[in-house]
Design a protein around this motif. Sequence first.
Motif, PDB file in Angstrom:
ATOM      1  N   TRP A  66       7.290  -3.899  -1.908  1.00  0.00           N
ATOM      2  CA  TRP A  66       5.770  -3.273  -2.020  1.00  0.00           C
ATOM      3  C   TRP A  66       4.491  -3.640  -1.986  1.00  0.00           C
ATOM      4  CZ3 TRP A  66      10.067  -2.556  -4.532  1.00  0.00           C
ATOM      5  CH2 TRP A  66      10.868  -1.295  -4.926  1.00  0.00           C
ATOM      6  N   ASN A  67       4.758  -5.138  -1.995  1.00  0.00           N
ATOM      7  CA  ASN A  67       3.329  -5.919  -1.564  1.00  0.00           C
ATOM      8  C   ASN A  67       3.275  -6.190  -0.346  1.00  0.00           C
ATOM      9  OD1 ASN A  67       5.399  -7.860  -1.921  1.00  0.00           O
ATOM     10  ND2 ASN A  67       4.409  -9.315  -2.972  1.00  0.00           N
ATOM     11  N   ASP A  95       1.664   5.164   2.119  1.00  0.00           N
ATOM     12  CA  ASP A  95       3.084   5.882   1.131  1.00  0.00           C
ATOM     13  C   ASP A  95       4.229   7.137   1.441  1.00  0.00           C
ATOM     14  OD1 ASP A  95       3.508   5.295  -2.101  1.00  0.00           O
ATOM     15  OD2 ASP A  95       4.311   7.839  -1.392  1.00  0.00           O
ATOM     16  N   HIS A 150       6.065   4.924   3.937  1.00  0.00           N
ATOM     17  CA  HIS A 150       7.305   4.170   2.941  1.00  0.00           C
ATOM     18  C   HIS A 150       8.179   4.476   2.283  1.00  0.00           C
ATOM     19  CE1 HIS A 150       7.490  -0.111  -0.359  1.00  0.00           C
ATOM     20  NE2 HIS A 150       8.440   0.708   0.591  1.00  0.00           N
ATOM     21  N   TRP A 151       7.892   5.865   2.215  1.00  0.00           N
ATOM     22  CA  TRP A 151       9.267   6.413   1.544  1.00  0.00           C
ATOM     23  C   TRP A 151       9.101   8.015   1.896  1.00  0.00           C
ATOM     24  CZ3 TRP A 151      11.500   3.673  -2.485  1.00  0.00           C
ATOM     25  CH2 TRP A 151      11.148   3.157  -2.269  1.00  0.00           C
ATOM     26  N   ASP A 171       7.912   7.665  -9.007  1.00  0.00           N
ATOM     27  CA  ASP A 171       7.588   6.511  -8.408  1.00  0.00           C
ATOM     28  C   ASP A 171       5.888   6.304  -8.053  1.00  0.00           C
ATOM     29  OD1 ASP A 171       9.390   4.691  -8.348  1.00  0.00           O
ATOM     30  OD2 ASP A 171       9.192   4.256  -5.459  1.00  0.00           O
ATOM     31  N   SER A 172       5.727   7.454  -7.447  1.00  0.00           N
ATOM     32  CA  SER A 172       3.795   7.918  -6.850  1.00  0.00           C
ATOM     33  C   SER A 172       3.036   7.421  -7.672  1.00  0.00           C
ATOM     34  CB  SER A 172       3.972   9.181  -6.072  1.00  0.00           C
ATOM     35  OG  SER A 172       4.492  10.239  -7.075  1.00  0.00           O
ATOM     36  N   ILE A 200       2.764   4.844  -8.800  1.00  0.00           N
ATOM     37  CA  ILE A 200       1.936   3.238  -7.935  1.00  0.00           C
ATOM     38  C   ILE A 200       1.134   1.926  -8.141  1.00  0.00           C
ATOM     39  CG2 ILE A 200       0.194   4.481  -6.731  1.00  0.00           C
ATOM     40  CD1 ILE A 200       1.202   4.280  -3.627  1.00  0.00           C
ATOM     41  N   THR A 246       1.164  -2.085  -6.215  1.00  0.00           N
ATOM     42  CA  THR A 246       1.138  -2.877  -5.519  1.00  0.00           C
ATOM     43  C   THR A 246       0.495  -2.180  -4.684  1.00  0.00           C
ATOM     44  OG1 THR A 246       3.978  -3.273  -6.815  1.00  0.00           O
ATOM     45  CG2 THR A 246       2.669  -4.448  -4.960  1.00  0.00           C
ATOM     46  N   GLU A 247       0.786  -1.317  -3.894  1.00  0.00           N
ATOM     47  CA  GLU A 247       0.344  -1.238  -2.673  1.00  0.00           C
ATOM     48  C   GLU A 247      -0.965  -1.037  -2.489  1.00  0.00           C
ATOM     49  OE1 GLU A 247       3.514   0.925  -3.132  1.00  0.00           O
ATOM     50  OE2 GLU A 247       4.736   1.199  -1.866  1.00  0.00           O
TER      51      GLU A 247
END
Lengths: 364, 290
Positions: free
Chosen positions: B113-114, B159, B162-163, B219-220, B223, B225-226
């Motif tokens: 994530w980071n 996001d 990423h997902w 997950d969202s 959220i 870290t990002e």
Amino acid sequence: MAKITLDNLAHSYLKQPKSDDDWALKELNHDWADGEAYALLGSSGCGKSTLLNIISGLLRPSRGRILFDGRDVTDAPTAERNIAQVFQFPVVYDTMTVGENLAFPLKNRGADPKYIAERVNAIAAMIGMEDQLRRKARGLTADAKQKISLGRGMVREDVNALLFDEPLTVIDPHMKWELRTQLKQLHHDFGHTMIYVTHDQTEALTFADKVVVMYDGRVVQIGTPQELFERPAHTFVGFFIGSPGMNLFDAQVSGATATVQGVAVPLGDSYAPVAGQVQIGVRPEFVRLHAGGEGLPARITRVEDVGRHKIVRLDVGGTAANAILDEGTPVPAGADRVSFDAEAINVYADDWRVAPQSLQGRAA
Amino acid sequence: MNKTVNQKAWFLVLPVLILVGFSAVIPLMTVVNYSVQDTFGNNVFFWAGLDWFRDMLESERMWNALGRQLVFSSIILAIEVPLGIFVALNMPKKGFWASFCLVLMSLPLLIPWNVVGTIWQIFGRVDIGLLGYVLAKLGVNYNYTQNVIDAWATVIIMDVWHWTSLVALLAYAGLQSIPDAYYQAAKIDQASRWKVFRFIELPKMAGVLMIAILLRFMDSFMIYTEPFVVTGGGPGNATTFLSIDLVKMALGQFDLGPAAAFSLMYFLVILLISWVFYTVMTNLDKRDGV
Ligand SMILES: Nc1ncnc2c1ncn2[C@@H]1O[C@H](COP(=O)(O)OP(=O)(O)O)[C@@H](O)[C@H]1O
Ligand SMILES: [Mg+2]
């Protein structure tokens, strides 16, 4: 409705077929006459589904052309060919009701709602599901789902042909008989060109006027049930049709006499000299048992009583063979010879039937 | 059938119970503990009852964060689910390119994530980032540190990048389970592409899509870290989502009581929404049946 012509058709699932074995469908030329009901018979894996899928346009043949009433449709998509096809395993649209499933092909063609309702009711009556029209198709038994698939195949009246790919495999025997009767009735009423694929000879012989027998990617014979019985064009047809199938013996043939295991067997006709591996074929119905006298020495290994007749299992000089006796006929005491009805003997060279001299030119 | 009764079998479950106890129950209980007490430091605590919960419910700050969070999760789902399905529908079904696509699609899922945050933080910078620089050169006034819209867009696109693969991969698995005969039958029935999707593909994907939606929602909704790495919750509080706010409160201001109450409510909200999702979707599923 249309006449369907297969012109030098062949298909391979491989990109670069090399040997003969690579072709799932070997070269084929055939006309499916308009309005005729055919059964396509052959053991599993011989290319029946491949042929059907090519006709309906689900598969493009590697070679050759398909014509509907003389019009080349080789590259036409399935929708344009307007063909109905029912598959071996049920396909239903789970989220639709039974009624919506039946209406689907008509709706997609933009038919009039009143007409759709009429057809759906008629078809529902045919498959015996009138009282389940509003039910969701999901969760129905395989039986019921296959009836829906059949119904969807029959709902359009204007199709060029109806193709059935072993449609009754999952249906129980009683219902099978009833549905097959319905299909025959449908053919009688509407006169669609129908091709009914099966690997069950009884099904094929009772359904169709013309039976097309396939073996290893080839059509080996097209004929009426009687022709298939009396004059199998290929040893496979002899073996596959009839129960038990035709007996085959290695032989030498000269003129009107075959020599099997050193014994002369009279034939019904005379033959020109034949090359290759020569065999004579005779159906168990035409095998006679007797004690002593003319014929091939044989030993009875077993007698099976199957109701209407008896099957006598024989060992004829090391070759297994069968004879069929009518129920009333006893097995002759001390039977140690078999002879054959001369008229019923067919001669084969490399598995293909050889026409007798008197007929040559007519049926090669 | 004869079953052997052996109470010792309970010992086999014990390791799991201990593990869950230490990893979930005990930490959760510390939070519960903090949420009902107050302290003036020196490790002296006294009973506060439900005060913190009441405070939090009345706090505009929490409601704002919750609002932002809901908007964010909705946008994420609204983009990633259709996009994921679209990607899955267009992926090759078999052969080399199918495997290639699968590997390619899995890559973003494997990046921590980071790191994802850092990548986008740099990518979007106007001075050195490829995206930011190009946009600036094109005359677009893009700056995620100052402009709220830009910050949101960056976080959302990040996001999605990423997902979406996750949704696509799950949808793809659903599509792969559809026998060929269905597509063939649809062709025979002269169904349009849309109807094939609507009546064959979508119903067959429903199960995996439900899992995808639940996963993406949870997950969202959590959220942290990002956006923290990219925007730090700014500009202002524009991208301060629930977890970011929670961490600010708990660690930044060391308001352990309110933060604990906040966490518990956060946890309950996620549980509640997930449960609603799940029930609604399984019921939709059942309604079709029998
Ligand atoms: N999609 C396919 N890809 C490759 N080979 C296939 C495919 N479908 C069928 N075959 C092969 O083609 C041959 C004929 O198959 P098929 O037409 O399904 O036979 P049938 O319907 O008579 O059982 C078989 O050897 C089968 O393995
Ligand atoms: Mg088949």
